[in-house]
Design an enzyme around this catalytic site. Sequence first.
Site, PDB file in Angstrom:
ATOM      1  N   ALA A  14     -90.959 -29.119  -7.034  1.00 34.11           N
ATOM      2  CA  ALA A  14     -89.914 -30.028  -6.561  1.00 34.11           C
ATOM      3  C   ALA A  14     -89.872 -31.323  -7.350  1.00 34.11           C
ATOM      4  O   ALA A  14     -88.887 -32.053  -7.309  1.00 34.11           O
ATOM      5  CB  ALA A  14     -90.124 -30.337  -5.076  1.00 34.11           C
ATOM      6  N   ARG A  19     -91.613 -38.071 -16.904  1.00 34.99           N
ATOM      7  CA  ARG A  19     -92.197 -38.364 -18.212  1.00 34.99           C
ATOM      8  C   ARG A  19     -91.751 -37.408 -19.319  1.00 34.99           C
ATOM      9  O   ARG A  19     -92.015 -37.642 -20.485  1.00 34.99           O
ATOM     10  CB  ARG A  19     -93.729 -38.380 -18.108  1.00 34.99           C
ATOM     11  CG  ARG A  19     -94.251 -39.699 -17.534  1.00 34.99           C
ATOM     12  CD  ARG A  19     -95.752 -39.666 -17.372  1.00 34.99           C
ATOM     13  NE  ARG A  19     -96.144 -38.912 -16.195  1.00 34.99           N
ATOM     14  CZ  ARG A  19     -97.387 -38.518 -15.940  1.00 34.99           C
ATOM     15  NH1 ARG A  19     -98.349 -38.778 -16.796  1.00 34.99           N
ATOM     16  NH2 ARG A  19     -97.670 -37.851 -14.840  1.00 34.99           N
ATOM     17  N   GLN A  79     -87.421 -28.760  -0.494  1.00 37.29           N
ATOM     18  CA  GLN A  79     -88.186 -29.875   0.072  1.00 37.29           C
ATOM     19  C   GLN A  79     -87.200 -30.951   0.497  1.00 37.29           C
ATOM     20  O   GLN A  79     -86.216 -31.216  -0.203  1.00 37.29           O
ATOM     21  CB  GLN A  79     -89.161 -30.439  -0.966  1.00 37.29           C
ATOM     22  CG  GLN A  79     -90.082 -31.503  -0.366  1.00 37.29           C
ATOM     23  CD  GLN A  79     -91.176 -31.950  -1.324  1.00 37.29           C
ATOM     24  OE1 GLN A  79     -91.328 -31.392  -2.411  1.00 37.29           O
ATOM     25  NE2 GLN A  79     -91.946 -32.944  -0.911  1.00 37.29           N
ATOM     26  N   GLY A  84     -94.361 -35.840  -1.411  1.00 36.45           N
ATOM     27  CA  GLY A  84     -95.788 -35.531  -1.435  1.00 36.45           C
ATOM     28  C   GLY A  84     -96.060 -34.045  -1.434  1.00 36.45           C
ATOM     29  O   GLY A  84     -95.264 -33.238  -0.942  1.00 36.45           O
ATOM     30  N   THR A  85     -97.218 -33.699  -1.992  1.00 37.63           N
ATOM     31  CA  THR A  85     -97.575 -32.289  -2.113  1.00 37.63           C
ATOM     32  C   THR A  85     -97.772 -31.626  -0.748  1.00 37.63           C
ATOM     33  O   THR A  85     -97.500 -30.429  -0.583  1.00 37.63           O
ATOM     34  CB  THR A  85     -98.865 -32.135  -2.949  1.00 37.63           C
ATOM     35  OG1 THR A  85     -99.842 -33.084  -2.473  1.00 37.63           O
ATOM     36  CG2 THR A  85     -98.608 -32.406  -4.419  1.00 37.63           C
ATOM     37  N   ASP A 113     -95.767 -26.353 -13.039  1.00 36.77           N
ATOM     38  CA  ASP A 113     -95.879 -26.951 -14.375  1.00 36.77           C
ATOM     39  C   ASP A 113     -97.257 -26.721 -15.001  1.00 36.77           C
ATOM     40  O   ASP A 113     -97.691 -27.473 -15.863  1.00 36.77           O
ATOM     41  CB  ASP A 113     -95.552 -28.454 -14.325  1.00 36.77           C
ATOM     42  CG  ASP A 113     -96.409 -29.221 -13.325  1.00 36.77           C
ATOM     43  OD1 ASP A 113     -97.341 -28.624 -12.746  1.00 36.77           O
ATOM     44  OD2 ASP A 113     -96.151 -30.424 -13.115  1.00 36.77           O
ATOM     45  N   GLY A 153    -107.190 -36.390  -8.605  1.00 37.54           N
ATOM     46  CA  GLY A 153    -107.909 -36.490  -7.338  1.00 37.54           C
ATOM     47  C   GLY A 153    -109.362 -36.101  -7.559  1.00 37.54           C
ATOM     48  O   GLY A 153    -109.655 -35.115  -8.245  1.00 37.54           O
ATOM     49  N   ASN A 241     -97.067 -32.863 -18.225  1.00 36.29           N
ATOM     50  CA  ASN A 241     -96.366 -34.046 -17.711  1.00 36.29           C
ATOM     51  C   ASN A 241     -95.409 -34.629 -18.739  1.00 36.29           C
ATOM     52  O   ASN A 241     -94.405 -35.227 -18.387  1.00 36.29           O
ATOM     53  CB  ASN A 241     -97.368 -35.118 -17.272  1.00 36.29           C
ATOM     54  CG  ASN A 241     -98.155 -34.658 -16.061  1.00 36.29           C
ATOM     55  OD1 ASN A 241     -97.581 -34.275 -15.050  1.00 36.29           O
ATOM     56  ND2 ASN A 241     -99.472 -34.638 -16.180  1.00 36.29           N
ATOM     57  N   TYR A 400     -62.107 -10.364 -39.799  1.00 36.48           N
ATOM     58  CA  TYR A 400     -61.407 -11.305 -38.917  1.00 36.48           C
ATOM     59  C   TYR A 400     -60.067 -11.650 -39.523  1.00 36.48           C
ATOM     60  O   TYR A 400     -59.986 -12.143 -40.646  1.00 36.48           O
ATOM     61  CB  TYR A 400     -62.294 -12.553 -38.787  1.00 36.48           C
ATOM     62  CG  TYR A 400     -61.817 -13.586 -37.809  1.00 36.48           C
ATOM     63  CD1 TYR A 400     -61.390 -13.225 -36.532  1.00 36.48           C
ATOM     64  CD2 TYR A 400     -61.814 -14.942 -38.146  1.00 36.48           C
ATOM     65  CE1 TYR A 400     -60.975 -14.185 -35.626  1.00 36.48           C
ATOM     66  CE2 TYR A 400     -61.409 -15.902 -37.242  1.00 36.48           C
ATOM     67  CZ  TYR A 400     -60.977 -15.524 -35.980  1.00 36.48           C
ATOM     68  OH  TYR A 400     -60.574 -16.485 -35.098  1.00 36.48           O
TER      69      TYR A 400
HETATM   70  C1  UD1 Z   1    -102.040 -33.793  -7.571  1.00 36.75           C
HETATM   71  C2  UD1 Z   1    -103.190 -33.877  -6.562  1.00 36.75           C
HETATM   72  C3  UD1 Z   1    -104.435 -34.332  -7.294  1.00 36.75           C
HETATM   73  C4  UD1 Z   1    -104.756 -33.373  -8.426  1.00 36.75           C
HETATM   74  C5  UD1 Z   1    -103.555 -33.227  -9.339  1.00 36.75           C
HETATM   75  C6  UD1 Z   1    -103.805 -32.138 -10.349  1.00 36.75           C
HETATM   76  C7  UD1 Z   1    -102.204 -34.481  -4.426  1.00 36.75           C
HETATM   77  C8  UD1 Z   1    -101.988 -35.567  -3.446  1.00 36.75           C
HETATM   78  N1  UD1 Z   1    -102.847 -34.827  -5.538  1.00 36.75           N
HETATM   79  O1  UD1 Z   1    -101.807 -35.095  -8.053  1.00 36.75           O
HETATM   80  O2  UD1 Z   1    -105.516 -34.381  -6.399  1.00 36.75           O
HETATM   81  O3  UD1 Z   1    -105.877 -33.834  -9.148  1.00 36.75           O
HETATM   82  O4  UD1 Z   1    -102.395 -32.869  -8.602  1.00 36.75           O
HETATM   83  O5  UD1 Z   1    -102.750 -32.091 -11.252  1.00 36.75           O
HETATM   84  O6  UD1 Z   1    -101.821 -33.372  -4.176  1.00 36.75           O
HETATM   85  N2  UD1 Z   1     -94.704 -31.726  -6.092  1.00 36.75           N
HETATM   86  C9  UD1 Z   1     -93.718 -31.269  -5.255  1.00 36.75           C
HETATM   87  N3  UD1 Z   1     -93.252 -32.102  -4.275  1.00 36.75           N
HETATM   88  C10 UD1 Z   1     -93.706 -33.354  -4.131  1.00 36.75           C
HETATM   89  C11 UD1 Z   1     -94.720 -33.827  -5.010  1.00 36.75           C
HETATM   90  C12 UD1 Z   1     -95.215 -32.981  -5.973  1.00 36.75           C
HETATM   91  O7  UD1 Z   1     -93.275 -30.131  -5.357  1.00 36.75           O
HETATM   92  O8  UD1 Z   1     -93.229 -34.059  -3.239  1.00 36.75           O
HETATM   93  C13 UD1 Z   1     -95.208 -30.853  -7.155  1.00 36.75           C
HETATM   94  C14 UD1 Z   1     -94.899 -31.404  -8.520  1.00 36.75           C
HETATM   95  O9  UD1 Z   1     -93.675 -30.904  -9.003  1.00 36.75           O
HETATM   96  C15 UD1 Z   1     -96.070 -30.941  -9.341  1.00 36.75           C
HETATM   97  C16 UD1 Z   1     -97.208 -30.849  -8.336  1.00 36.75           C
HETATM   98  O10 UD1 Z   1     -96.610 -30.794  -7.086  1.00 36.75           O
HETATM   99  O11 UD1 Z   1     -95.886 -29.660  -9.874  1.00 36.75           O
HETATM  100  C17 UD1 Z   1     -98.166 -31.991  -8.441  1.00 36.75           C
HETATM  101  O12 UD1 Z   1     -97.496 -33.172  -8.188  1.00 36.75           O
HETATM  102  P1  UD1 Z   1     -97.914 -34.548  -8.845  1.00 36.75           P
HETATM  103  O13 UD1 Z   1     -97.080 -35.613  -8.252  1.00 36.75           O
HETATM  104  O14 UD1 Z   1     -97.940 -34.411 -10.304  1.00 36.75           O
HETATM  105  O15 UD1 Z   1     -99.398 -34.705  -8.283  1.00 36.75           O
HETATM  106  P2  UD1 Z   1    -100.526 -35.558  -8.917  1.00 36.75           P
HETATM  107  O16 UD1 Z   1    -100.283 -36.975  -8.636  1.00 36.75           O
HETATM  108  O17 UD1 Z   1    -100.727 -35.150 -10.319  1.00 36.75           O
HETATM  109 CA    CA Z   2     -99.405 -33.888 -12.174  1.00 38.46          CA
END
Ligand code: UD1
Ligand code: CA
Length: 472
Positions: A14, A19, A79, A84-85, A113, A153, A241, A400
Amino acid sequence: MSLRRPVAVVVLAAGEGTRMRSAVPKVLHPLAGRSLLGHALAAARGVDPEHLVVVVRHARDLVAAHVAETDPRALVADQDEVPGTGRAVQCGLDGLPGGALAAGGTVLVTYGDVPLLQPETLRALAAAHDGAEGPRRAVTVLTADLADPTGYGRVVRDEDGSVAAIVEHRDATDAQRAITEVNSGIYAFDAAVLAAALPRLGSANDQGEVYLTDVLALARADGGAVAAVPVADQWQTEGVNDRVQLARLHAEANRRAIRAHQLAGATVVDPTTTWVDAGVRLGRDVTLLPGTALHGATVVEDGATVGPDTTLTDVRVGAGASVVRTHGSGAVIGAGATVGPFSYLRPGTELGEGGKIGAFVETKGARIGRGSKVPHLSYVGDADIGEGVNIGAATVFVNYDGVAKHRTTIGDHARIGSDTMLVAPLTVGDGAYTAAGSVITADVPAGAMAVARGVQRNVRGWVERRRAGSPA
Ligand code: UD1
Ligand code: CA
């Protein structure tokens, strides 16, 4: 270790991917012939889950259409505006058919990704989660030990080695930031634990997002067991990224693909300048010379040589054929045929066994029969050429008329003289000849010689009369 069929894989896709600085959504960027998401879907499908759901939001229509095309059985879940994840996974579970989680089981979470993740790694994670001894395993997270863990994390472990929590870099204390074991973002969850924890997640963190990582601490507090499985091969958990990482991971994917082809019996003279997409197949004793790029569903059969400096997309190269300094797409090259140097094969080109397409020749929609040759400087468009035909240098299939395209048919063993213009629609019969320099506008019967050019006139003594005193 036992492996039950995972009940679902949730692929998170999502995010916007700011970047990348791109008009194209990040997960649709290509790497080795597939989108980033295509790689993630292949890995997820590889564990044969009951349900595969992709969570989308940014450019959702484009991404959803791509999912439908790439893996039609996959579900797409939207979503909402809550970031947030954790929220993303919640939306993914909401997108499953009602009752999908009723029987429990394992839910895997991956990212759209992260292109190098292999199904074997996901399977091993699910098996470790499933087969664990002791109290029922709530969560198993795939982790990596990084020299520079900045931004990730951190995996906070207890004295007994079990996982206590995952703390995001921006929320971590200095002591926690010193931890080098990081969360890859790839997990196996007990379905019931996950479904129960997600609605309880808050967003009291530096980003104000709903963190999936908080499920681990919650599950722990509820008495569940949380474990980490370190991944040995860190490329598999690396995400894209920006375009620097895109190129880095593409290069690694390519190194791996070429190595596998080498071990399977192909000679690749220079792996650093040879690019082979994920869907490419090579036979035994194929040789790829430097500067070769093979894309899409290209197949090179046994003993063929491709390169140097050749780019082929969706081309089939027959056994023992040779393709030198050529750009081709959508073409079929027969066994033992030769192509190049400097040939341009466009879609619909079919060169028969032992045939030849030579220097500075462009072909399109052209079937060229067994043993037939187009050796030099020609354009062959929309043609059916029989067997054993020779097309003289600088021949043009004039296909042609400014409005529509027309076909030309050439019979077996015909001889087309150099610099012939074959004005389509046209048929040249078996064994017929055309005289060099002819503009052929009418059909030529089998066995005939067609001459269609000005008759030569020699004006005797012209130079002495008109250029007197010149060196001539
Ligand atoms: C996340 C983890 C972190 C881990 C890292 C590894 C959390 C809170 N943190 O951080 O612990 O070390 O990945 O790469 O989970 N996404 C969605 N919807 C959202 C947010 C994100 O689908 O609302 C997807 C993004 O498209 C991406 C993935 O989740 O593919 C990770 O999201 P990102 O925001 O990059 O997480 P990080 O901050 O890297
Ligand atoms: Ca990431």
